[in-house]
Design an enzyme around this catalytic site. Structure first.
Site, PDB file in Angstrom:
ATOM      1  N   THR A  41       0.826  -1.217   0.000  1.00  0.00           N
ATOM      2  CA  THR A  41       0.000   0.000   0.000  1.00  0.00           C
ATOM      3  C   THR A  41       0.854   1.257   0.000  1.00  0.00           C
ATOM      4  OG1 THR A  41      -1.824  -1.116   1.075  1.00  0.00           O
ATOM      5  CG2 THR A  41      -1.715   1.250   1.390  1.00  0.00           C
ATOM      6  N   TYR A  55      -8.276   0.428  -3.201  1.00  0.00           N
ATOM      7  CA  TYR A  55      -7.231   1.024  -4.045  1.00  0.00           C
ATOM      8  C   TYR A  55      -6.375  -0.092  -4.638  1.00  0.00           C
ATOM      9  CZ  TYR A  55      -4.830  -0.083   0.239  1.00  0.00           C
ATOM     10  OH  TYR A  55      -4.342  -0.773   1.318  1.00  0.00           O
ATOM     11  N   THR A 121       1.579  -4.284   4.227  1.00  0.00           N
ATOM     12  CA  THR A 121       1.470  -4.540   5.671  1.00  0.00           C
ATOM     13  C   THR A 121       0.913  -5.923   6.010  1.00  0.00           C
ATOM     14  OG1 THR A 121      -0.725  -3.537   5.778  1.00  0.00           O
ATOM     15  CG2 THR A 121       1.167  -2.090   6.203  1.00  0.00           C
ATOM     16  N   ASP A 122       0.266  -6.565   5.034  1.00  0.00           N
ATOM     17  CA  ASP A 122      -0.436  -7.817   5.373  1.00  0.00           C
ATOM     18  C   ASP A 122       0.497  -8.934   5.831  1.00  0.00           C
ATOM     19  OD1 ASP A 122      -2.792  -6.565   4.842  1.00  0.00           O
ATOM     20  OD2 ASP A 122      -3.098  -7.470   2.870  1.00  0.00           O
ATOM     21  N   LYS A 194       0.337  -7.384  13.099  1.00  0.00           N
ATOM     22  CA  LYS A 194      -0.702  -6.478  12.609  1.00  0.00           C
ATOM     23  C   LYS A 194      -1.965  -6.754  13.419  1.00  0.00           C
ATOM     24  CE  LYS A 194      -2.801  -4.759   8.390  1.00  0.00           C
ATOM     25  NZ  LYS A 194      -2.908  -4.816   6.935  1.00  0.00           N
ATOM     26  N   GLU A 315      -1.113 -28.263  27.754  1.00  0.00           N
ATOM     27  CA  GLU A 315      -2.379 -28.804  27.242  1.00  0.00           C
ATOM     28  C   GLU A 315      -2.186 -30.110  26.473  1.00  0.00           C
ATOM     29  OE1 GLU A 315      -5.568 -27.849  27.731  1.00  0.00           O
ATOM     30  OE2 GLU A 315      -4.750 -26.464  29.209  1.00  0.00           O
TER      31      GLU A 315
HETATM   32  C1  SIN Z   1      -1.092  -3.007   2.807  1.00  0.00           C
HETATM   33  O1  SIN Z   1       0.023  -2.805   2.388  1.00  0.00           O
HETATM   34  O2  SIN Z   1      -1.521  -2.349   3.796  1.00  0.00           O
HETATM   35  C2  SIN Z   1      -2.046  -4.007   2.242  1.00  0.00           C
HETATM   36  C3  SIN Z   1      -1.615  -4.615   0.969  1.00  0.00           C
HETATM   37  C4  SIN Z   1      -0.348  -5.393   1.095  1.00  0.00           C
HETATM   38  O3  SIN Z   1      -0.091  -5.982   2.132  1.00  0.00           O
HETATM   39  O4  SIN Z   1       0.384  -5.420   0.090  1.00  0.00           O
END
Ligand code: SIN
Length: 358
Positions: A41, A55, A121-122, A194, A315
């Site tokens: 992103t 997007y 971020t994923d 995340k 467990e």
């Molecule tokens: C992001 O970057 O926040 C989402 C898309 C990705 O992980 O490439």
């Protein structure tokens, strides 16, 4: 008669040329930071300034990313390389090996002081942890992303990139392992995750805590990770072009053995079980995992909870089952450590030691 004013004019000309040259030449005293761009992103674009969902990720190239933040030139001598241009859900073992080798090559160069990796971020936390285990340098490596695309109102990419470059060029970040810098906060690759699908404060090491802040143009560290990392690990990917197949089986109410059996049949050499609570094994899944272990598959008990220790022999009787526990690693990070562990050994005793070391 005209000589004196001419001399003044010439001196003025020399002065101006020197000033212009100074403005154009990067300050050699600034740290040299290489930005490796992979997409996400932070390199995304939307149809309007209010498009913060829907997007397209990974469209802006590294040169444009750097150009969009001219302030970078005041804090480092930056150069950029486009390593990939992908949304991070498409990041995988193959890309990690390419990236790690490039990072190690660059950091071996005496003139490179630090690396910034721009990333979606994923799966950012996974790439960061992989690098934390295989980068062979004390020099700073900072992974950065953004939650809003570059075209958004109040995009978080530029300030995140600026803070990441400052951190990567800082002596204070040397020897601290791979760092994630976003939202003015510095987190350790091992512990960060995340936590929110859309908000800009999504990256947190919820219970173990962040390492510090980037405020006023400099990083401020308050703690450090106690687990071994980077220069201090036993993993070497320099000669690898693939990693052992390791998968994750997720548990939930009513789960049966189908996923475990299918993953083993597909050739998994290791399985991370994302159990409930303290890594509990449902009665219908336990025999499938035990049978998999009987076939030589390494089983790591982790937890879908995301915080806390999965206690050995808690467990489940791990000694009897010959299973490994993930300690505090979440399933996606346990998968990474198990892959790297399998490049060294198939001894569950040794692999358990690694889970308590890294
Ligand atoms: C992001 O970057 O926040 C989402 C898309 C990705 O992980 O490439």
């Amino acid at each position: 008669m005209y000589l004196k004013p001419m001399r003044h004019l010439f001196a003025l000309f020399l002065c101006l040329s020197a000033l212009t040259a100074q403005a154009q030449t990067p300050n050699a005293k600034l740290p040299k930071v290489v930005i490796l761009a992979t997409g996400g992103t932070i390199a995304g674009t939307g149809a309007t300034s209010t498009t913060t969902v829907g997007y397209t990720a990974a469209t802006v190239g590294v040169d444009a990313l750097i150009k969009a933040v001219p302030e970078l030139q005041k804090v480092a001598r930056v150069s950029g390389e486009q390593v990939f241009q992908i949304a991070s859900e498409n990041m995988g073992n193959e890309q990690w090996l390419v990236l790690a080798k490039r990072v190690n090559t660059l950091l071996a160069q005496p003139d490179v002081d630090g690396i910034v990796i721009t990333h979606g971020t994923d799966t950012l936390e996974e790439t960061a942890y992989f690098l934390d285990l295989v980068v062979k340098s004390r020099k700073p490596v900072v992974v950065v992303g953004s939650m809003r695309p570059s075209t958004a109102m109040s995009a978080d990419g530029p300030i995140n990139l600026y803070n990441a470059v400052i951190t990567a060029g800082s002596q204070d970040a040397v020897g601290k392992g791979v760092l994630v810098v976003m939202n003015d906060q510095i987190n350790a690759a091992r512990d960060v995750t995340k936590t929110n699908t859309v908000t800009t404060d999504t990256f947190k090491a919820t219970e173990l805590g962040m390492l510090g802040y980037v405020v006023g143009g400099q990083p401020h560290f308050y703690r450090a990770s106690t687990r071994k990392h980077t220069f201090d690990t036993e993993f070497d990917v320099s000669k690898l072009d693939a990693l052992p197949p390791v998968e994750i089986a997720y548990t939930y109410a009513n789960v049966g053995p189908t996923a475990v059996n299918a993953l083993v049949a597909a050739g998994a050499k290791g399985l991370v079980h994302a159990g409930v609570g303290d890594g509990s094994l449902p009665a219908k899944v336990r025999p499938a995992l035990s049978a998999a272990r009987g076939k030589g598959v390494i089983i790591v008990r982790s937890s879908r909870v995301g915080q806390g220790i999965v206690a050995r022999n808690g467990e489940a009787n791990d000694d009897q089952l010959d299973f490994v526990v993930s300690d505090t690693l979440n399933p996606q990070k346990a998968r990474i450590l198990l892959m790297l562990a399998l490049t060294r050994t198939t001894s569950t005793r040794e692999i358990q030691r690694m889970f308590y070391t890294y």
